[in-house]
Design an enzyme around this catalytic site. Structure first.
Site, mmCIF file in Angstrom:
data_model
loop_
_atom_site.group_PDB
_atom_site.id
_atom_site.type_symbol
_atom_site.label_atom_id
_atom_site.label_comp_id
_atom_site.label_asym_id
_atom_site.label_seq_id
_atom_site.Cartn_x
_atom_site.Cartn_y
_atom_site.Cartn_z
ATOM 1 N N LYS A 287 -5.464 7.472 46.449
ATOM 2 C CA LYS A 287 -5.409 8.941 46.428
ATOM 3 C C LYS A 287 -5.189 9.498 47.815
ATOM 4 O O LYS A 287 -4.376 10.385 48.028
ATOM 5 C CB LYS A 287 -6.724 9.564 45.937
ATOM 6 C CG LYS A 287 -7.179 9.214 44.575
ATOM 7 C CD LYS A 287 -8.426 10.017 44.189
ATOM 8 C CE LYS A 287 -9.651 9.769 45.049
ATOM 9 N NZ LYS A 287 -10.217 8.431 44.967
ATOM 10 N N ARG B 208 -16.551 15.113 41.761
ATOM 11 C CA ARG B 208 -16.843 13.701 41.539
ATOM 12 C C ARG B 208 -17.794 13.490 40.359
ATOM 13 O O ARG B 208 -18.118 12.361 40.042
ATOM 14 C CB ARG B 208 -17.517 13.210 42.806
ATOM 15 C CG ARG B 208 -17.222 11.828 43.280
ATOM 16 C CD ARG B 208 -16.197 11.538 44.150
ATOM 17 N NE ARG B 208 -16.362 10.327 44.896
ATOM 18 C CZ ARG B 208 -15.726 10.130 46.024
ATOM 19 N NH1 ARG B 208 -14.955 11.059 46.530
ATOM 20 N NH2 ARG B 208 -15.845 8.994 46.645
ATOM 21 N N ARG C 50 -9.461 -3.408 52.971
ATOM 22 C CA ARG C 50 -9.097 -2.166 53.674
ATOM 23 C C ARG C 50 -9.707 -2.127 55.079
ATOM 24 O O ARG C 50 -10.871 -2.473 55.273
ATOM 25 C CB ARG C 50 -9.568 -0.959 52.875
ATOM 26 C CG ARG C 50 -9.245 0.350 53.558
ATOM 27 C CD ARG C 50 -9.295 1.506 52.620
ATOM 28 N NE ARG C 50 -10.649 1.845 52.210
ATOM 29 C CZ ARG C 50 -10.923 2.867 51.412
ATOM 30 N NH1 ARG C 50 -9.951 3.608 50.925
ATOM 31 N NH2 ARG C 50 -12.165 3.125 51.077
ATOM 32 N N ARG D 30 -14.951 0.142 56.828
ATOM 33 C CA ARG D 30 -15.940 1.159 56.466
ATOM 34 C C ARG D 30 -17.176 0.475 55.888
ATOM 35 O O ARG D 30 -17.051 -0.486 55.133
ATOM 36 C CB ARG D 30 -15.342 2.100 55.405
ATOM 37 C CG ARG D 30 -14.472 3.166 55.991
ATOM 38 C CD ARG D 30 -13.711 3.956 54.941
ATOM 39 N NE ARG D 30 -14.463 4.352 53.759
ATOM 40 C CZ ARG D 30 -13.988 5.152 52.808
ATOM 41 N NH1 ARG D 30 -12.758 5.656 52.910
ATOM 42 N NH2 ARG D 30 -14.708 5.473 51.757
ATOM 43 N N ARG E 234 -19.841 1.634 44.146
ATOM 44 C CA ARG E 234 -18.977 2.813 44.064
ATOM 45 C C ARG E 234 -18.155 2.806 42.779
ATOM 46 O O ARG E 234 -17.921 3.850 42.175
ATOM 47 C CB ARG E 234 -18.046 2.876 45.282
ATOM 48 C CG ARG E 234 -18.788 3.313 46.548
ATOM 49 C CD ARG E 234 -18.049 2.911 47.787
ATOM 50 N NE ARG E 234 -16.816 3.644 47.980
ATOM 51 C CZ ARG E 234 -15.760 3.167 48.650
ATOM 52 N NH1 ARG E 234 -15.793 1.960 49.181
ATOM 53 N NH2 ARG E 234 -14.696 3.900 48.809
HETATM 54 P P1 AMP Z 1 -14.293 8.683 49.760
HETATM 55 O O1 AMP Z 1 -13.722 8.678 51.134
HETATM 56 O O2 AMP Z 1 -13.725 9.768 48.888
HETATM 57 O O3 AMP Z 1 -14.248 7.322 49.103
HETATM 58 O O4 AMP Z 1 -15.859 9.052 49.920
HETATM 59 C C1 AMP Z 1 -16.734 8.232 50.663
HETATM 60 C C2 AMP Z 1 -18.166 8.558 50.296
HETATM 61 O O5 AMP Z 1 -18.450 9.924 50.637
HETATM 62 C C3 AMP Z 1 -18.506 8.446 48.815
HETATM 63 O O6 AMP Z 1 -18.812 7.121 48.422
HETATM 64 C C4 AMP Z 1 -19.719 9.367 48.733
HETATM 65 O O7 AMP Z 1 -20.870 8.761 49.276
HETATM 66 C C5 AMP Z 1 -19.316 10.495 49.670
HETATM 67 N N1 AMP Z 1 -18.576 11.555 48.947
HETATM 68 C C6 AMP Z 1 -17.289 11.927 49.113
HETATM 69 N N2 AMP Z 1 -16.952 12.918 48.287
HETATM 70 C C7 AMP Z 1 -18.085 13.192 47.572
HETATM 71 C C8 AMP Z 1 -18.399 14.115 46.536
HETATM 72 N N3 AMP Z 1 -17.473 14.946 46.028
HETATM 73 N N4 AMP Z 1 -19.665 14.117 46.050
HETATM 74 C C9 AMP Z 1 -20.607 13.297 46.524
HETATM 75 N N5 AMP Z 1 -20.371 12.379 47.489
HETATM 76 C C10 AMP Z 1 -19.121 12.332 48.009
#
Ligand code: AMP
Length: 234
Positions: A30, A105, A144, A178, A189
């Site tokens: 994404k 989410r 990654r 990460r 996740r």
């Molecule tokens: P991402 O980069 O989108 O994979 O997000 C990394 C981490 O940030 C996720 O695993 C969550 O811990 C947190 N996170 C990102 N977006 C959200 C959201 N909309 N709601 C809650 N936690 C979020």
């Protein structure tokens, strides 16, 4: 959607903002697609994950509060993330539209976004759902690597960084994994995604806003399909 007199759409921008949500499991690509499309449409790419990582890097209260959830692969509390989104929407560049990546989410966040848009008297143009099977997602996330300085994303197998441990000749960059791309956090996740984010697909499908794209293909092919699904020139 606005149409000019000859039937063509006017250019995207302040008078014709495009508002998009990208939905899909972690690792589906994404962020990569969002980056390119946001540049093309000249709208900000709003990634809640990136905002949280930036807050963490700067050591803000929000960042420190979010850290334990992020490291464990859990969702950060809804109220914390909603505030970030509200604040980001209030910034000037968001008047020309936005591409929201990683929010909502869960169903609660979906309802909060609906409320926020209705308060702001805004509508979504499209919700794009990227689908992909779990085995491919684990393979992608496990390999990654990200540049701490530029945010560039690499994969140890499919797209290795050009230089050992860095993506710039100057050596200022640092490629790292990460903490939430560790094996345990990846599985967590994906589980959180299935339970919490999956139901949002039906939420948006029932609002007839959903476009489905096969995210299991190459980056280029996903990009081509995305352009086609949004009716943009290839
Ligand atoms: P991402 O980069 O989108 O994979 O997000 C990394 C981490 O940030 C996720 O695993 C969550 O811990 C947190 N996170 C990102 N977006 C959200 C959201 N909309 N709601 C809650 N936690 C979020």
């Amino acid at each position: 959607m606005l149409l000019v007199r000859d039937g063509r759409e006017p250019p995207r921008g302040i008078d014709n903002p495009m508002r998009l949500v990208f939905l899909g499991p972690p690792g589906v690509g994404k962020g990569t697609q969002a980056e390119g499309l946001a540049l093309q449409l000249e709208i900000p790419h709003i990634s809640t994950g990136a905002i949280l990582r930036d807050a963490l890097g700067r050591g803000t209260t929000t960042g420190l509060e979010a850290k334990k959830f992020m490291d464990a692969g859990d969702l950060v509390p809804d109220a914390v993330v909603l505030k970030l989104v509200e604040d980001r929407f209030a910034e000037q560049d968001a008047a020309s539209g936005w591409l929201l990546d990683g929010y909502p989410r869960n169903l609660e966040q979906g309802a909060a976004l609906d409320d926020l848009l209705s308060t702001l008297q805004l509508t979504l143009d499209h919700v794009v759902f990227f689908e992909c099977d779990s085995a491919e997602l684990v393979r992608r996330l496990g390999g990654r690597r990200v540049c701490r300085k530029c945010g560039n994303t690499f994969h140890i197998e499919f797209a290795p960084p050009p230089l050992q441990g860095t993506c710039s000749q100057g050596g200022e960059c640092e490629i790292y994994q990460r903490s939430d791309d560790s094996e345990d956090a990846i599985l967590k996740r994906l589980d959180v995604y299935q339970r919490e984010t999956g139901p949002l697909v039906e939420h948006f499908r029932s609002q007839a806003r959903l476009i489905v794209v096969d995210g299991g293909q190459s980056i280029d092919q996903v990009g081509v399909d995305l352009q086609g699904a949004l009716g943009l020139p290839k």
